[in-house]
Design a protein around this motif. Structure first.
Motif, PDB file in Angstrom:
ATOM      1  N   GLY A 363       0.791  -1.222   0.000  1.00  0.00           N
ATOM      2  CA  GLY A 363       0.000   0.000   0.000  1.00  0.00           C
ATOM      3  C   GLY A 363       0.822   1.269   0.000  1.00  0.00           C
ATOM      4  N   GLY A 364       2.152   1.121   0.033  1.00  0.00           N
ATOM      5  CA  GLY A 364       3.025   2.293   0.012  1.00  0.00           C
ATOM      6  C   GLY A 364       3.168   2.977   1.356  1.00  0.00           C
ATOM      7  N   GLY A 365       2.481   2.543   2.377  1.00  0.00           N
ATOM      8  CA  GLY A 365       2.555   3.152   3.696  1.00  0.00           C
ATOM      9  C   GLY A 365       1.516   2.539   4.614  1.00  0.00           C
ATOM     10  N   ALA A 366       1.488   2.991   5.860  1.00  0.00           N
ATOM     11  CA  ALA A 366       0.550   2.441   6.846  1.00  0.00           C
ATOM     12  C   ALA A 366       0.149   3.514   7.830  1.00  0.00           C
ATOM     13  CB  ALA A 366       1.180   1.258   7.576  1.00  0.00           C
ATOM     14  N   GLN A 367      -1.116   3.447   8.253  1.00  0.00           N
ATOM     15  CA  GLN A 367      -1.613   4.303   9.334  1.00  0.00           C
ATOM     16  C   GLN A 367      -2.002   3.375  10.493  1.00  0.00           C
ATOM     17  OE1 GLN A 367      -3.678   4.761   6.133  1.00  0.00           O
ATOM     18  NE2 GLN A 367      -1.738   5.689   5.497  1.00  0.00           N
ATOM     19  N   VAL A 368      -1.373   3.596  11.628  1.00  0.00           N
ATOM     20  CA  VAL A 368      -1.561   2.716  12.781  1.00  0.00           C
ATOM     21  C   VAL A 368      -2.241   3.505  13.897  1.00  0.00           C
ATOM     22  CG1 VAL A 368      -0.441   1.143  14.397  1.00  0.00           C
ATOM     23  CG2 VAL A 368       0.560   1.512  12.131  1.00  0.00           C
ATOM     24  N   SER A 369      -3.259   2.875  14.505  1.00  0.00           N
ATOM     25  CA  SER A 369      -3.956   3.500  15.629  1.00  0.00           C
ATOM     26  C   SER A 369      -4.310   2.436  16.659  1.00  0.00           C
ATOM     27  CB  SER A 369      -5.222   4.226  15.155  1.00  0.00           C
ATOM     28  OG  SER A 369      -6.106   3.314  14.518  1.00  0.00           O
ATOM     29  N   ILE A 370      -4.471   2.883  17.901  1.00  0.00           N
ATOM     30  CA  ILE A 370      -4.825   1.979  19.002  1.00  0.00           C
ATOM     31  C   ILE A 370      -6.169   2.423  19.560  1.00  0.00           C
ATOM     32  CG2 ILE A 370      -4.165   1.088  21.270  1.00  0.00           C
ATOM     33  CD1 ILE A 370      -1.262   1.670  20.553  1.00  0.00           C
ATOM     34  N   VAL A 371      -7.102   1.459  19.666  1.00  0.00           N
ATOM     35  CA  VAL A 371      -8.441   1.746  20.175  1.00  0.00           C
ATOM     36  C   VAL A 371      -8.648   0.946  21.460  1.00  0.00           C
ATOM     37  CG1 VAL A 371     -10.914   1.675  19.711  1.00  0.00           C
ATOM     38  CG2 VAL A 371      -9.303   2.134  17.836  1.00  0.00           C
ATOM     39  N   SER A 372      -8.953   1.657  22.542  1.00  0.00           N
ATOM     40  CA  SER A 372      -9.168   0.996  23.834  1.00  0.00           C
ATOM     41  C   SER A 372     -10.641   0.663  23.996  1.00  0.00           C
ATOM     42  CB  SER A 372      -8.698   1.908  24.976  1.00  0.00           C
ATOM     43  OG  SER A 372      -8.924   1.290  26.225  1.00  0.00           O
ATOM     44  N   ARG A 373     -10.929  -0.587  24.353  1.00  0.00           N
ATOM     45  CA  ARG A 373     -12.292  -1.043  24.583  1.00  0.00           C
ATOM     46  C   ARG A 373     -12.379  -1.664  25.976  1.00  0.00           C
ATOM     47  NH1 ARG A 373     -12.696  -4.054  18.667  1.00  0.00           N
ATOM     48  NH2 ARG A 373     -12.695  -2.136  17.402  1.00  0.00           N
ATOM     49  N   PRO A 374     -13.605  -1.849  26.504  1.00  0.00           N
ATOM     50  CA  PRO A 374     -13.718  -2.355  27.892  1.00  0.00           C
ATOM     51  C   PRO A 374     -13.025  -3.690  28.122  1.00  0.00           C
ATOM     52  CG  PRO A 374     -15.822  -1.475  27.141  1.00  0.00           C
ATOM     53  CD  PRO A 374     -14.923  -1.471  25.948  1.00  0.00           C
ATOM     54  N   ALA A 375     -13.174  -4.628  27.196  1.00  0.00           N
ATOM     55  CA  ALA A 375     -12.627  -5.968  27.418  1.00  0.00           C
ATOM     56  C   ALA A 375     -11.393  -6.272  26.588  1.00  0.00           C
ATOM     57  CB  ALA A 375     -13.698  -7.016  27.121  1.00  0.00           C
ATOM     58  N   GLU A 376     -11.043  -5.390  25.649  1.00  0.00           N
ATOM     59  CA  GLU A 376      -9.929  -5.676  24.760  1.00  0.00           C
ATOM     60  C   GLU A 376      -9.340  -4.384  24.221  1.00  0.00           C
ATOM     61  OE1 GLU A 376     -11.773  -8.051  21.780  1.00  0.00           O
ATOM     62  OE2 GLU A 376     -12.902  -6.385  20.916  1.00  0.00           O
ATOM     63  N   VAL A 377      -8.205  -4.546  23.571  1.00  0.00           N
ATOM     64  CA  VAL A 377      -7.540  -3.428  22.906  1.00  0.00           C
ATOM     65  C   VAL A 377      -7.376  -3.802  21.438  1.00  0.00           C
ATOM     66  CG1 VAL A 377      -5.459  -2.007  22.788  1.00  0.00           C
ATOM     67  CG2 VAL A 377      -6.330  -2.774  25.008  1.00  0.00           C
ATOM     68  N   ALA A 378      -7.694  -2.886  20.535  1.00  0.00           N
ATOM     69  CA  ALA A 378      -7.580  -3.133  19.093  1.00  0.00           C
ATOM     70  C   ALA A 378      -6.473  -2.254  18.519  1.00  0.00           C
ATOM     71  CB  ALA A 378      -8.907  -2.839  18.398  1.00  0.00           C
ATOM     72  N   ILE A 379      -5.591  -2.858  17.729  1.00  0.00           N
ATOM     73  CA  ILE A 379      -4.564  -2.133  16.978  1.00  0.00           C
ATOM     74  C   ILE A 379      -4.973  -2.195  15.514  1.00  0.00           C
ATOM     75  CG2 ILE A 379      -2.114  -1.955  16.414  1.00  0.00           C
ATOM     76  CD1 ILE A 379      -1.531  -3.562  18.958  1.00  0.00           C
ATOM     77  N   LEU A 380      -5.229  -1.059  14.911  1.00  0.00           N
ATOM     78  CA  LEU A 380      -5.690  -0.989  13.521  1.00  0.00           C
ATOM     79  C   LEU A 380      -4.536  -0.564  12.638  1.00  0.00           C
ATOM     80  CD1 LEU A 380      -9.096   0.867  14.104  1.00  0.00           C
ATOM     81  CD2 LEU A 380      -8.615  -1.580  14.187  1.00  0.00           C
ATOM     82  N   ILE A 381      -4.265  -1.348  11.587  1.00  0.00           N
ATOM     83  CA  ILE A 381      -3.200  -1.056  10.620  1.00  0.00           C
ATOM     84  C   ILE A 381      -3.859  -0.948   9.250  1.00  0.00           C
ATOM     85  CG2 ILE A 381      -1.041  -1.860   9.607  1.00  0.00           C
ATOM     86  CD1 ILE A 381      -0.666  -3.492  12.250  1.00  0.00           C
ATOM     87  N   VAL A 382      -3.857   0.239   8.689  1.00  0.00           N
ATOM     88  CA  VAL A 382      -4.594   0.536   7.459  1.00  0.00           C
ATOM     89  C   VAL A 382      -3.609   0.906   6.359  1.00  0.00           C
ATOM     90  CG1 VAL A 382      -6.315   2.063   6.410  1.00  0.00           C
ATOM     91  CG2 VAL A 382      -6.587   1.301   8.779  1.00  0.00           C
ATOM     92  N   ASP A 383      -3.886   0.398   5.138  1.00  0.00           N
ATOM     93  CA  ASP A 383      -3.082   0.805   3.989  1.00  0.00           C
ATOM     94  C   ASP A 383      -4.006   1.208   2.848  1.00  0.00           C
ATOM     95  OD1 ASP A 383      -3.701  -1.413   2.163  1.00  0.00           O
ATOM     96  OD2 ASP A 383      -2.467  -2.676   3.462  1.00  0.00           O
ATOM     97  N   ASP A 384      -3.411   1.763   1.779  1.00  0.00           N
ATOM     98  CA  ASP A 384      -4.168   2.205   0.603  1.00  0.00           C
ATOM     99  C   ASP A 384      -3.889   1.322  -0.608  1.00  0.00           C
ATOM    100  OD1 ASP A 384      -5.320   4.414   1.951  1.00  0.00           O
ATOM    101  OD2 ASP A 384      -3.437   5.532   1.722  1.00  0.00           O
ATOM    102  N   GLY A 385      -3.519   0.080  -0.369  1.00  0.00           N
ATOM    103  CA  GLY A 385      -3.178  -0.825  -1.454  1.00  0.00           C
ATOM    104  C   GLY A 385      -4.395  -1.404  -2.154  1.00  0.00           C
ATOM    105  N   PRO A 386      -4.159  -2.449  -2.959  1.00  0.00           N
ATOM    106  CA  PRO A 386      -5.256  -3.031  -3.750  1.00  0.00           C
ATOM    107  C   PRO A 386      -6.178  -3.949  -2.950  1.00  0.00           C
ATOM    108  CG  PRO A 386      -3.216  -4.199  -4.177  1.00  0.00           C
ATOM    109  CD  PRO A 386      -2.846  -3.048  -3.281  1.00  0.00           C
ATOM    110  N   GLY A 387      -5.838  -4.251  -1.702  1.00  0.00           N
ATOM    111  CA  GLY A 387      -6.678  -5.149  -0.919  1.00  0.00           C
ATOM    112  C   GLY A 387      -6.479  -6.607  -1.295  1.00  0.00           C
ATOM    113  N   ILE A 388      -7.331  -7.445  -0.774  1.00  0.00           N
ATOM    114  CA  ILE A 388      -7.266  -8.899  -0.993  1.00  0.00           C
ATOM    115  C   ILE A 388      -8.656  -9.366  -1.395  1.00  0.00           C
ATOM    116  CG2 ILE A 388      -6.849 -11.142   0.119  1.00  0.00           C
ATOM    117  CD1 ILE A 388      -4.927  -9.790   2.013  1.00  0.00           C
ATOM    118  N   PRO A 389      -8.779 -10.271  -2.359  1.00  0.00           N
ATOM    119  CA  PRO A 389     -10.109 -10.807  -2.712  1.00  0.00           C
ATOM    120  C   PRO A 389     -10.819 -11.342  -1.465  1.00  0.00           C
ATOM    121  CG  PRO A 389      -8.492 -11.517  -4.316  1.00  0.00           C
ATOM    122  CD  PRO A 389      -7.720 -10.828  -3.228  1.00  0.00           C
TER     123      PRO A 389
END
Length: 451
Positions: A363-389
């Motif tokens: 994707g040429g790069g990545a945007q990383v963010s951390i989301v805090s939830r009551p029972a878990e923590v989510a790490i989101l890694i997003v790109d602008d590439g072609p995706g996957i079928p």
């Protein structure tokens, strides 16, 4: 109904056995109650019918010979009309049985009417009875009045005690049932607890089992069969640990034997004059080393010597991003609150590096963010590439699986990066999910439990 039973039925071995025995006892006692009540009713019927028939025959004989002169305490007397007309407490079984007996004896009768009524202790007729008979009548609580129509139009009236309801018998049977339940269920619950306790310990030990842990063998307790099962588990755990240790030694030897010629090749390519050829050869050797590292790491997963420690997740993500910044990759990390989780930091760092590396490559790069939830923590890694079928989103997590097209071998790797990342995260109790974004690109979500 079935779903309701499944919802409320006990799940433990002891509970299921106790319920089964309790239901079986309940059915057996219900049958026993029915037999006893039926027998009691038959005995009560006979205790009334036979004396009544005898008195009727005697009264008829006395009437026929002119000797029938009932006194005030007599149980049989003559009445010109039915004294209990309109009775609402009739005993149909007594009437039918009495009629059948009299017909068998050849006595002609008209209507037979019965009435059950409470005994009045102040009734002069009761007071005139002998003391023993008086006590029996009062203890019975009720009396049965039988009126038999004679061919002459008058009525023979008989009185007999009628036992109270079945309350005392029911109380006796309930106490008997309670004693039976206690006598059977308490030892049964003790026995099932002696079985289920070691089985629960065994199940807990099996869930906790991690190769390489220095956990002592599980105590062998309970009945012989359960002790044999625990002993077999202890032996199996020892064999599994020994096999994995042998596998680690073999992998170490393989890694050493493969890295040695690769290191020799790395030295020899320095003598190649053509810079382009030398660079390509060096990249190939580096890729072979990386593939070898991935294979060995994947094979050794679950046997890590790194302990789980309290780790600042934000700092860990920032450190991984800094590694990519040093290589000139466009990796952005959104500001996140301080979150501490118990992790193996080196392994989790590798999992995040593999995910971000995929985003950078495709994707040429990545945007990383951390989301805090009551029972878990989510790490989101997003790109602008072609995706996957869509039909390949789960398949790419399998070892050595790669998606053709834009994500091909030209970008390097052997298809172990995502498989290794998911295995590391799952070992930490979490999971990884991939999703194509509506605006384009791929979003990888790392879910880690708070514990």
């Amino acid at each position: 109904m079935v779903s309701w039973l499944k919802r409320f039925a006990p799940r433990s071995l002891g509970g299921q056995i106790a319920v089964l025995i309790a239901v079986a006892l309940l059915i057996a006692q219900a049958i026993n109650f029915a037999i006893i009540f039926q027998g009691r009713r038959a005995v009560r019927l006979q205790s009334v019918i036979q004396p009544a028939v005898t008195r009727v025959i005697d009264a008829e004989e006395r009437i026929a010979t002119g000797r029938f002169r009932p006194g005030p305490r007599a149980r049989v007397r003559l009445a010109p009309a039915n004294p209990i007309a309109g009775s609402t407490t009739r005993e149909a079984a007594v009437e039918a049985a009495l009629r059948a007996e009299l017909v068998d004896l050849g006595l002609r009768t008209g209507a037979i009417v019965t009435q059950v009524r409470p005994i009045d202790p102040n009734d002069p007729r009761i007071a005139a009875l002998p003391p023993r008979q008086k006590r029996r009548m009062l203890r019975a609580g009720h009396e049965l009045i039988i009126a038999i129509e004679r061919p002459a139009g008058d009525w023979l009236v008989l009185r007999s005690f009628w036992p109270r309801g079945d309350g005392p018998l029911v109380a006796t049977l309930l106490v008997q049932t309670l004693i039976l339940y206690l006598a059977l269920l308490l030892p049964l619950l003790w026995a099932t607890r002696r079985i289920s306790g070691p089985l629960r310990s065994l199940a807990s030990a099996a869930r906790r089992f991690q190769p390489g842990d220095d956990e002592p063998p599980l105590e062998e307790r309970g009945p012989y069969d359960v002790r044999a099962l625990i002993a077999a588990f202890n032996q199996l755990r020892g064999r599994v640990s020994a096999m994995l240790e042998e596998k680690d030694r073999m992998l170490g030897a393989i890694g050493h034997d493969l890295r040695t010629p690769l290191a020799a090749l790395r030295v020899r390519i320095e003598s190649v004059d053509d810079d382009g050829d030398r660079t390509k050869m060096a990249e190939t050797i580096d890729e072979m080393n990386k593939t070898l590292d991935d294979i060995l790491s994947f094979a050794r997963l679950g046997r890590s010597s790194e302990p789980a420690v309290a780790t600042d997740l934000g700092a860990l993500v920032e450190a991984v991003a800094e590694d990519f910044h040093a290589l000139g990759a466009a990796v952005e990390v959104a500001e996140a609150p301080r979150i501490t989780l118990k992790l193996r930091p080196a392994l989790m760092r590798r999992a995040l590096r593999n995910l971000i590396d995929n985003a950078v490559k495709y994707g040429g790069g990545a945007q990383v963010s951390i989301v805090s939830r009551p029972a878990e923590v989510a790490i989101l890694i997003v790109d602008d590439g072609p995706g996957i079928p869509e039909d390949r989103l789960e398949q790419v997590f399998e070892p050595f699986v790669r998606v053709e097209g834009s994500r091909n071998r030209d970008t390097g790797g052997a298809g172990l990066g995502l498989a290794l990342a998911r295995a590391i995260v799952r070992e930490a109790g979490g999971d990884i999910a991939l999703e194509n974004r509506a605006e384009g690109g791929l979003e990888a979500t790392v879910l880690l439990p708070r514990r």
